[in-house]
Design a protein around this motif. Structure first.
Motif, mmCIF file in Angstrom:
data_model
loop_
_atom_site.group_PDB
_atom_site.id
_atom_site.type_symbol
_atom_site.label_atom_id
_atom_site.label_comp_id
_atom_site.label_asym_id
_atom_site.label_seq_id
_atom_site.Cartn_x
_atom_site.Cartn_y
_atom_site.Cartn_z
ATOM 1 N N GLU A 151 -18.657 -62.717 23.290
ATOM 2 C CA GLU A 151 -19.636 -62.856 24.367
ATOM 3 C C GLU A 151 -19.696 -64.304 24.858
ATOM 4 O OE1 GLU A 151 -23.857 -60.889 25.358
ATOM 5 O OE2 GLU A 151 -23.872 -62.124 23.540
ATOM 6 N N LYS A 210 -12.676 -58.029 29.608
ATOM 7 C CA LYS A 210 -12.008 -56.813 29.119
ATOM 8 C C LYS A 210 -11.944 -56.822 27.587
ATOM 9 C CE LYS A 210 -7.566 -54.553 28.974
ATOM 10 N NZ LYS A 210 -6.271 -55.031 28.588
ATOM 11 N N TYR A 244 -13.865 -58.484 25.515
ATOM 12 C CA TYR A 244 -15.232 -58.326 25.007
ATOM 13 C C TYR A 244 -15.686 -56.871 25.137
ATOM 14 C CZ TYR A 244 -20.307 -58.335 25.050
ATOM 15 O OH TYR A 244 -21.620 -58.037 24.805
ATOM 16 N N ASN A 245 -15.500 -56.270 26.320
ATOM 17 C CA ASN A 245 -15.937 -54.890 26.542
ATOM 18 C C ASN A 245 -15.253 -53.935 25.575
ATOM 19 O OD1 ASN A 245 -17.639 -55.688 28.587
ATOM 20 N ND2 ASN A 245 -16.254 -55.110 30.234
ATOM 21 N N THR A 246 -13.990 -54.189 25.287
ATOM 22 C CA THR A 246 -13.277 -53.356 24.323
ATOM 23 C C THR A 246 -13.923 -53.484 22.951
ATOM 24 O OG1 THR A 246 -11.225 -53.605 25.571
ATOM 25 C CG2 THR A 246 -11.018 -52.901 23.284
ATOM 26 N N ARG A 261 -17.146 -51.526 22.770
ATOM 27 C CA ARG A 261 -17.054 -50.075 22.887
ATOM 28 C C ARG A 261 -16.292 -49.381 21.765
ATOM 29 N NH1 ARG A 261 -14.610 -48.569 28.077
ATOM 30 N NH2 ARG A 261 -15.402 -46.531 27.555
ATOM 31 N N SER A 299 -18.946 -50.628 17.800
ATOM 32 C CA SER A 299 -19.933 -50.163 18.768
ATOM 33 C C SER A 299 -21.286 -49.922 18.109
ATOM 34 C CB SER A 299 -19.441 -48.894 19.466
ATOM 35 O OG SER A 299 -19.230 -47.858 18.522
ATOM 36 N N LYS A 350 -24.103 -55.614 25.457
ATOM 37 C CA LYS A 350 -23.785 -54.706 26.562
ATOM 38 C C LYS A 350 -22.481 -55.139 27.222
ATOM 39 C CE LYS A 350 -28.596 -53.553 27.660
ATOM 40 N NZ LYS A 350 -28.783 -53.012 26.403
ATOM 41 N N THR A 351 -21.806 -54.172 27.837
ATOM 42 C CA THR A 351 -20.545 -54.489 28.521
ATOM 43 C C THR A 351 -20.825 -55.396 29.715
ATOM 44 O OG1 THR A 351 -20.682 -52.495 29.881
ATOM 45 C CG2 THR A 351 -19.411 -52.346 27.832
ATOM 46 N N LYS A 352 -19.816 -56.141 30.112
ATOM 47 C CA LYS A 352 -19.900 -57.066 31.246
ATOM 48 C C LYS A 352 -19.134 -56.494 32.422
ATOM 49 C CE LYS A 352 -21.853 -60.069 28.479
ATOM 50 N NZ LYS A 352 -23.280 -60.264 28.478
#
Length: 197
Positions: A34, A157, A159-161, A164, A169, A178-180
């Motif tokens: 993050e 990408k 970070y979001n991976t 999730r 998760s 939270k996703t960006k």
């Protein structure tokens, strides 16, 4: 206490310790990711600010040669004011916030395009060394913007991976990661411009 109870207790303690250590590691990994996104975002803002800082000099230079193009100059100034007022908190990089930021910056880019097109009608302006230097700096800044946006999208990408994928998760959900959002291509960017001579 019997040996069986001691070994069962030891196994339970070891399993709980492993789970706790994994949880701490997963949390710290998410924090690092993050922070990487926030750093990438600050670089995006930095290059957009550089572009905004070049605009007053560019407008002043054009104004000296093309004073009657006031509507274009005012449009650039208004778009710059709107773009510099639009900020996105690095803690809330949602799709909606990034889209609003991108729209304001896109409007500024369009206004700058109209301003640069004016130079074609004014050969003296086009030959002005100050104008050429500002134009070169602006082109370099536009390249930096593209590079930093790409870097941001890549960092987001990753970070979001992390947020999730299972089982991270679970940690992300517990601690509110939270996703960006991403930068998207501008509407109509997939179609090549029509150039007529």
């Amino acid at each position: 206490m019997s040996k069986n109870k001691i070994s069962v207790t030891a196994i339970v303690i070891i399993v709980l310790a492993v789970i706790l250590l994994w949880g701490i590691n997963a949390y710290n990994s998410l924090v690092r990711s993050e922070e990487g996104v926030k750093t990438a975002w600050s670089q995006v803002e930095n290059v957009y600010q550089r572009r905004a800082d070049l605009i007053p000099n560019l407008v002043a230079t054009v104004k000296g040669y093309a004073a009657h193009e006031s509507s274009t100059l005012e449009g650039v100034i208004a778009a710059r004011a709107k773009a510099t007022q639009m900020t996105v908190n690095a803690d809330d990089l949602s799709e909606e916030n990034i889209a609003a930021f991108q729209q304001a910056q896109g409007e500024l880019g369009s206004a700058l395009g109209r301003l640069m097109a004016i130079s074609e009608a004014y050969p003296d302006l086009k030959a002005n060394e100050n104008f050429r230097d500002l134009q070169a700096q602006l082109e370099g800044t536009e390249n930096r913007i593209a590079t930093e946006r790409k870097n941001y999208n890549q960092t987001a990408k990753e970070y979001n991976t992390s947020v999730r994928v299972f089982p991270k998760s679970l940690i992300a959900g517990i601690f509110g990661f939270k996703t960006k959002g991403y930068f998207e291509a501008a509407e109509g960017a997939s179609q090549a411009p029509v150039v007529e001579f």
